[in-house]
Design a protein around this motif. Sequence first.
Motif, PDB file in Angstrom:
ATOM      1  N   ARG A 174      35.418 -17.821  16.319  1.00  0.00           N
ATOM      2  CA  ARG A 174      34.537 -18.406  15.134  1.00  0.00           C
ATOM      3  C   ARG A 174      35.272 -17.835  13.796  1.00  0.00           C
ATOM      4  N   ASP A 175      35.989 -17.073  13.850  1.00  0.00           N
ATOM      5  CA  ASP A 175      36.517 -16.485  12.304  1.00  0.00           C
ATOM      6  C   ASP A 175      37.772 -17.128  11.994  1.00  0.00           C
ATOM      7  N   VAL A 176      38.198 -18.183  13.016  1.00  0.00           N
ATOM      8  CA  VAL A 176      39.495 -18.734  12.685  1.00  0.00           C
ATOM      9  C   VAL A 176      39.155 -20.384  12.631  1.00  0.00           C
ATOM     10  N   ALA A 177      39.883 -20.991  11.766  1.00  0.00           N
ATOM     11  CA  ALA A 177      39.427 -22.280  11.372  1.00  0.00           C
ATOM     12  C   ALA A 177      40.836 -23.268  11.975  1.00  0.00           C
ATOM     13  N   MET A 178      40.749 -24.423  12.587  1.00  0.00           N
ATOM     14  CA  MET A 178      41.614 -25.102  12.999  1.00  0.00           C
ATOM     15  C   MET A 178      41.925 -26.298  11.942  1.00  0.00           C
ATOM     16  N   VAL A 179      43.028 -26.649  11.522  1.00  0.00           N
ATOM     17  CA  VAL A 179      43.237 -27.700  10.546  1.00  0.00           C
ATOM     18  C   VAL A 179      44.013 -28.613  11.205  1.00  0.00           C
ATOM     19  N   GLY A 180      43.386 -29.807  11.549  1.00  0.00           N
ATOM     20  CA  GLY A 180      44.165 -30.952  12.121  1.00  0.00           C
ATOM     21  C   GLY A 180      43.627 -32.410  11.690  1.00  0.00           C
ATOM     22  N   ASP A 181      44.376 -33.340  12.217  1.00  0.00           N
ATOM     23  CA  ASP A 181      44.243 -34.733  11.538  1.00  0.00           C
ATOM     24  C   ASP A 181      43.747 -35.618  12.895  1.00  0.00           C
ATOM     25  N   ASP A 182      43.482 -34.858  14.142  1.00  0.00           N
ATOM     26  CA  ASP A 182      43.143 -35.508  15.440  1.00  0.00           C
ATOM     27  C   ASP A 182      41.949 -35.243  15.664  1.00  0.00           C
ATOM     28  N   PRO A 183      40.678 -35.975  15.579  1.00  0.00           N
ATOM     29  CA  PRO A 183      39.486 -35.282  16.100  1.00  0.00           C
ATOM     30  C   PRO A 183      39.515 -35.025  17.463  1.00  0.00           C
ATOM     31  N   VAL A 184      40.166 -35.375  18.361  1.00  0.00           N
ATOM     32  CA  VAL A 184      39.948 -34.878  19.748  1.00  0.00           C
ATOM     33  C   VAL A 184      41.046 -33.979  20.292  1.00  0.00           C
ATOM     34  N   GLN A 185      42.352 -34.061  19.763  1.00  0.00           N
ATOM     35  CA  GLN A 185      43.391 -33.019  20.237  1.00  0.00           C
ATOM     36  C   GLN A 185      43.108 -31.903  19.395  1.00  0.00           C
ATOM     37  N   ASP A 186      42.929 -32.050  18.147  1.00  0.00           N
ATOM     38  CA  ASP A 186      42.533 -30.742  17.449  1.00  0.00           C
ATOM     39  C   ASP A 186      41.268 -30.319  17.072  1.00  0.00           C
ATOM     40  N   ILE A 187      40.376 -31.212  16.713  1.00  0.00           N
ATOM     41  CA  ILE A 187      38.848 -30.482  16.272  1.00  0.00           C
ATOM     42  C   ILE A 187      38.178 -30.350  17.629  1.00  0.00           C
ATOM     43  N   ALA A 188      38.028 -31.320  18.653  1.00  0.00           N
ATOM     44  CA  ALA A 188      37.131 -31.116  19.751  1.00  0.00           C
ATOM     45  C   ALA A 188      37.868 -29.954  20.721  1.00  0.00           C
ATOM     46  N   GLY A 189      39.238 -30.030  20.606  1.00  0.00           N
ATOM     47  CA  GLY A 189      39.915 -29.005  21.395  1.00  0.00           C
ATOM     48  C   GLY A 189      39.807 -27.540  20.794  1.00  0.00           C
ATOM     49  N   ALA A 190      39.905 -27.429  19.532  1.00  0.00           N
ATOM     50  CA  ALA A 190      39.503 -26.171  18.704  1.00  0.00           C
ATOM     51  C   ALA A 190      38.044 -25.520  18.974  1.00  0.00           C
ATOM     52  N   ARG A 191      37.255 -26.686  18.842  1.00  0.00           N
ATOM     53  CA  ARG A 191      35.552 -26.180  18.628  1.00  0.00           C
ATOM     54  C   ARG A 191      35.268 -25.974  20.131  1.00  0.00           C
ATOM     55  N   ARG A 192      35.897 -26.450  21.221  1.00  0.00           N
ATOM     56  CA  ARG A 192      35.671 -26.134  22.651  1.00  0.00           C
ATOM     57  C   ARG A 192      35.755 -24.531  22.727  1.00  0.00           C
ATOM     58  N   VAL A 193      36.791 -24.000  22.060  1.00  0.00           N
ATOM     59  CA  VAL A 193      37.097 -22.686  22.293  1.00  0.00           C
ATOM     60  C   VAL A 193      36.309 -21.688  21.420  1.00  0.00           C
ATOM     61  N   GLY A 194      35.701 -22.370  20.367  1.00  0.00           N
ATOM     62  CA  GLY A 194      35.007 -21.438  19.305  1.00  0.00           C
ATOM     63  C   GLY A 194      35.577 -21.580  18.039  1.00  0.00           C
ATOM     64  N   LEU A 195      36.733 -22.307  17.865  1.00  0.00           N
ATOM     65  CA  LEU A 195      37.148 -22.129  16.599  1.00  0.00           C
ATOM     66  C   LEU A 195      36.342 -23.111  15.553  1.00  0.00           C
ATOM     67  N   ARG A 196      36.544 -23.027  14.184  1.00  0.00           N
ATOM     68  CA  ARG A 196      36.035 -24.008  13.389  1.00  0.00           C
ATOM     69  C   ARG A 196      36.902 -25.206  13.439  1.00  0.00           C
ATOM     70  N   GLY A 197      36.453 -26.260  13.108  1.00  0.00           N
ATOM     71  CA  GLY A 197      37.457 -27.480  12.984  1.00  0.00           C
ATOM     72  C   GLY A 197      37.339 -28.102  11.753  1.00  0.00           C
ATOM     73  N   ILE A 198      38.445 -28.199  10.997  1.00  0.00           N
ATOM     74  CA  ILE A 198      38.728 -28.923   9.634  1.00  0.00           C
ATOM     75  C   ILE A 198      39.392 -30.175   9.794  1.00  0.00           C
ATOM     76  N   LEU A 199      38.983 -31.318   9.633  1.00  0.00           N
ATOM     77  CA  LEU A 199      39.620 -32.555   9.574  1.00  0.00           C
ATOM     78  C   LEU A 199      40.299 -33.008   8.166  1.00  0.00           C
ATOM     79  N   VAL A 200      41.685 -33.217   8.392  1.00  0.00           N
ATOM     80  CA  VAL A 200      42.181 -33.478   6.997  1.00  0.00           C
ATOM     81  C   VAL A 200      42.887 -35.107   7.174  1.00  0.00           C
ATOM     82  N   LEU A 201      42.850 -35.793   5.941  1.00  0.00           N
ATOM     83  CA  LEU A 201      43.219 -37.289   5.951  1.00  0.00           C
ATOM     84  C   LEU A 201      44.493 -37.529   5.737  1.00  0.00           C
ATOM     85  N   THR A 202      45.392 -36.926   5.942  1.00  0.00           N
ATOM     86  CA  THR A 202      46.973 -36.874   5.677  1.00  0.00           C
ATOM     87  C   THR A 202      47.697 -37.453   6.978  1.00  0.00           C
TER      88      THR A 202
END
Length: 303
Positions: free
Chosen positions: A232-260
Amino acid sequence: MPATPPHADAPAVPPALRRALAGVAAFVLDADGVLVMQGADLPGARAALETLRARGIPFRVATNYSSAHRSTLAARFRAAGLPVSEDRIVTAASATAALTAARYPGRPLFVITKPDGRREFEGQQLMGFDDADAPGARAAAVVIGDGEDDLSYANLDRAFRLIRGGAALLAMHRNPWWFTSRGPTLDSGGFVAALEYATGTRALICGKPGPIMFRAALAGLAADLGRRVAARDVAMVGDDPVQDIAGARRVGLRGILVLTGKTDAAAAAALENAAPSGVGARRSRAIPDAVAPSLADVVAALD
Ligand SMILES: [Mg+2]
């Protein structure tokens, strides 16, 4: 306590982004669409990485790109002006190789991927195509990666027989397609699905969005920090809501979506507006903790 007024020429940090970054100890960064696009660095990415380094905030780059060894990727990052060394990269191939080394030490593996990606398995017992044809051949695991022309009928047939003979089926990822210089290009996910269908087994996915790769990144970050780090003290920064954000959040990381990259502002807004009560857990995990225009904006918003 009254809020500190923002610097005169710096826009205020949106509350969701401020919350998503509060107390963050380390980052996991996607590569394509966050650091680079078609091999070239994205605006502000280099300065963002330099800021993280200057502030002593460790990061890992986590990418499903698996047809090249991490040293090759590090050289490409360097060529694009990005300070990312080999030991800061986790690929679907390196995560898979770490898993097979731990789980099947000294046992034969049938790995279908390109030669440079195959180097990740150095020191492990890799079977040749002929070995896989030998009568009574047995493998501890079949590994499917970005093998391109090696994902032939003959090799899939060999893989099929080894799995029937007791080998585990591992996949570096399940990506259906990706962009190359040829345009949209068939990826190896469909071949994984073919083997699953034919053998009646389910592949273990070692890359994103599965947990194995995120846990590998967390272990590396803990080594950098010299202490255990809570997901929970680690943030994933990714551009894919499933591969990056959902994957990271399932393990407990925070997910920050970027628009690049592959998600534009309209798609991000549609995700954020999805009512949590009306969507399944799988979809709600894909709702990021925050959306930011780019990695540069994320790093600029750190206190
Ligand atoms: Mg990406």
